[in-house]
Enzyme design. Structure first.
Site, PDB file in Angstrom:
ATOM      1  N   ASP A  11       0.869  -1.169   0.000  1.00 23.55           N
ATOM      2  CA  ASP A  11       0.000   0.000   0.000  1.00 23.55           C
ATOM      3  C   ASP A  11       0.908   1.221   0.000  1.00 23.55           C
ATOM      4  OD1 ASP A  11      -2.552   1.408   0.256  1.00 23.55           O
ATOM      5  OD2 ASP A  11      -1.938   1.877   2.290  1.00 23.55           O
ATOM      6  N   SER A  12       0.328   2.403  -0.135  1.00 21.21           N
ATOM      7  CA  SER A  12       1.132   3.614  -0.121  1.00 21.21           C
ATOM      8  C   SER A  12       1.664   3.936   1.270  1.00 21.21           C
ATOM      9  CB  SER A  12       0.314   4.803  -0.634  1.00 21.21           C
ATOM     10  OG  SER A  12      -0.794   5.044   0.208  1.00 21.21           O
ATOM     11  N   TYR A  43      -1.191   7.886  -2.923  1.00 18.97           N
ATOM     12  CA  TYR A  43      -1.407   7.410  -4.284  1.00 18.97           C
ATOM     13  C   TYR A  43      -2.619   8.070  -4.938  1.00 18.97           C
ATOM     14  CZ  TYR A  43       1.903   3.436  -4.199  1.00 18.97           C
ATOM     15  OH  TYR A  43       3.022   2.643  -4.174  1.00 18.97           O
ATOM     16  N   CYS A  74      -4.518  -1.946  -1.559  1.00 18.53           N
ATOM     17  CA  CYS A  74      -4.646  -0.540  -1.928  1.00 18.53           C
ATOM     18  C   CYS A  74      -5.693  -0.451  -3.025  1.00 18.53           C
ATOM     19  CB  CYS A  74      -3.293  -0.017  -2.431  1.00 18.53           C
ATOM     20  SG  CYS A  74      -3.379   1.634  -3.178  1.00 18.53           S
ATOM     21  N   ASN A  75      -6.794   0.231  -2.746  1.00 18.42           N
ATOM     22  CA  ASN A  75      -7.870   0.350  -3.727  1.00 18.42           C
ATOM     23  C   ASN A  75      -7.425   1.107  -4.974  1.00 18.42           C
ATOM     24  OD1 ASN A  75     -10.821  -0.413  -2.437  1.00 18.42           O
ATOM     25  ND2 ASN A  75      -9.349   0.179  -0.874  1.00 18.42           N
ATOM     26  N   THR A  76      -6.604   2.149  -4.793  1.00 15.92           N
ATOM     27  CA  THR A  76      -6.165   2.956  -5.926  1.00 15.92           C
ATOM     28  C   THR A  76      -5.347   2.119  -6.905  1.00 15.92           C
ATOM     29  OG1 THR A  76      -6.139   4.958  -4.567  1.00 15.92           O
ATOM     30  CG2 THR A  76      -4.863   5.009  -6.604  1.00 15.92           C
ATOM     31  N   CYS A 184     -11.036   2.803   0.349  1.00 19.63           N
ATOM     32  CA  CYS A 184      -9.589   3.016   0.484  1.00 19.63           C
ATOM     33  C   CYS A 184      -9.214   2.336   1.785  1.00 19.63           C
ATOM     34  CB  CYS A 184      -9.253   4.502   0.524  1.00 19.63           C
ATOM     35  SG  CYS A 184      -7.525   4.858   0.963  1.00 19.63           S
ATOM     36  N   THR A 185      -8.115   1.590   1.796  1.00 23.03           N
ATOM     37  CA  THR A 185      -7.770   0.833   3.008  1.00 23.03           C
ATOM     38  C   THR A 185      -7.401   1.726   4.181  1.00 23.03           C
ATOM     39  OG1 THR A 185      -5.541   0.497   2.067  1.00 23.03           O
ATOM     40  CG2 THR A 185      -7.126  -1.314   1.856  1.00 23.03           C
ATOM     41  N   HIS A 186      -7.190   3.019   3.932  1.00 23.52           N
ATOM     42  CA  HIS A 186      -6.978   3.953   5.040  1.00 23.52           C
ATOM     43  C   HIS A 186      -8.295   4.305   5.743  1.00 23.52           C
ATOM     44  CE1 HIS A 186      -3.151   4.688   2.930  1.00 23.52           C
ATOM     45  NE2 HIS A 186      -2.702   5.212   4.057  1.00 23.52           N
TER      46      HIS A 186
END
Length: 261
Positions: A11-12, A43, A74-76, A184-186
């Site tokens: 992930d970012s 991202y 990471c969804n992006t 978004c995983t955040h």
């Protein structure tokens, strides 16, 4: 394939730990690697060309580590690069959006909202993937460009974060969605604030669906590690290891500084 080979996650930043931590609870015997690309975070405002460059750099690194699979936590990246890179590597790649869409499409809702990064919303990935399985579902997508930085900056209880989340949620609720995907995983880390303004049942955390999908697929593919010894874990970042450990501490215990790659 040697089932003892590790599984990579990327992930970012710390957002992917929402997937990683659930995975470690369910499959603690798996050897794992986690890569946080803090150098290029966030991202959500990057171009598709840039995202593809970042993904290939990380996947090449995981290839050198002899992984048996990689989880795009990471969804992006899932939205923008998976369809391109999926055939470029000889290990299995699990993308969060594509893996979860079929399950979400079967939840019998008529209208679903999506909160995600600008890059994910611009890709239209959630809408296209969900409607591929159920064209009768209306999908309302809305970008939340500041949310990743609130999480990575440890500012989820700040006045700015509180105000921004209320505004975004008010805008979304004008469309009367039955559920809202935290795309978004955040974003699941913002639940303590989101639930100040809406019932927790309103939000769908794809991480839970995603980890179950990975578990089932590893089992079906005979890729689960046979050993019952606790798996090893290693963390890597592209920059700022101290920041990663500090921000991760709210969500997952990282016992030592990650290596910089």
């Amino acid at each position: 394939m040697d089932t003892n080979c590790p599984i990579g996650f990327f992930d970012s930043g710390v957002g992917g730990l929402s997937v990683y931590s659930l995975f470690k609870k369910i499959l603690p015997y798996e050897n794992t690697l986690y890569f946080g690309d803090l150098k290029n975070m966030p991202y959500g405002n990057k171009s598709k060309t840039e995202l593809l460059q970042f993904a290939r750099m990380i996947l090449d690194f995981f290839k050198e580590q002899n992984v048996k699979a990689v989880v795009i936590a990471c969804n992006t990246s899932s939205a923008n690069v998976y369809d391109i890179v999926k055939s470029e590597y000889d290990f299995k790649i699990y993308p969060i959006i594509q893996s979860c869409a079929k399950v979400i499409s079967n939840m019998n809702f008529k209208k679903i909202g999506v909160f995600a990064t600008v890059a994910t919303i611009n890709s239209g990935a959630y809408k296209s993937e969900i409607q591929k399985y159920n064209p009768n579902i209306s999908v309302v997508e809305q970008s939340c460009p500041k949310w990743t930085n609130f999480v990575e900056g440890g500012q989820i209880y700040s006045e700015e974060c509180l105000s921004n989340i209320k505004t975004q949620l008010d805008n979304m609720m004008c469309y009367n969605p039955e559920r809202i995907i935290l795309g978004c995983t955040h974003y699941p880390f913002l639940k303590p604030v989101l639930t100040k303004f809406a019932d927790e049942k309103m939000f769908i955390d794809p991480s839970e669906i995603f980890v179950k999908f990975i578990f089932d697929d590893l089992k079906k593919s005979n890729m689960q590690r046979i050993s019952k010894e606790m798996g090893t874990e290693k963390f890597f970042v592209s920059a700022n290891p101290e920041n990663f450990v500090n921000n991760a501490s709210l969500f997952y215990k990282v016992n030592k500084l990650p290596s910089i790659v």
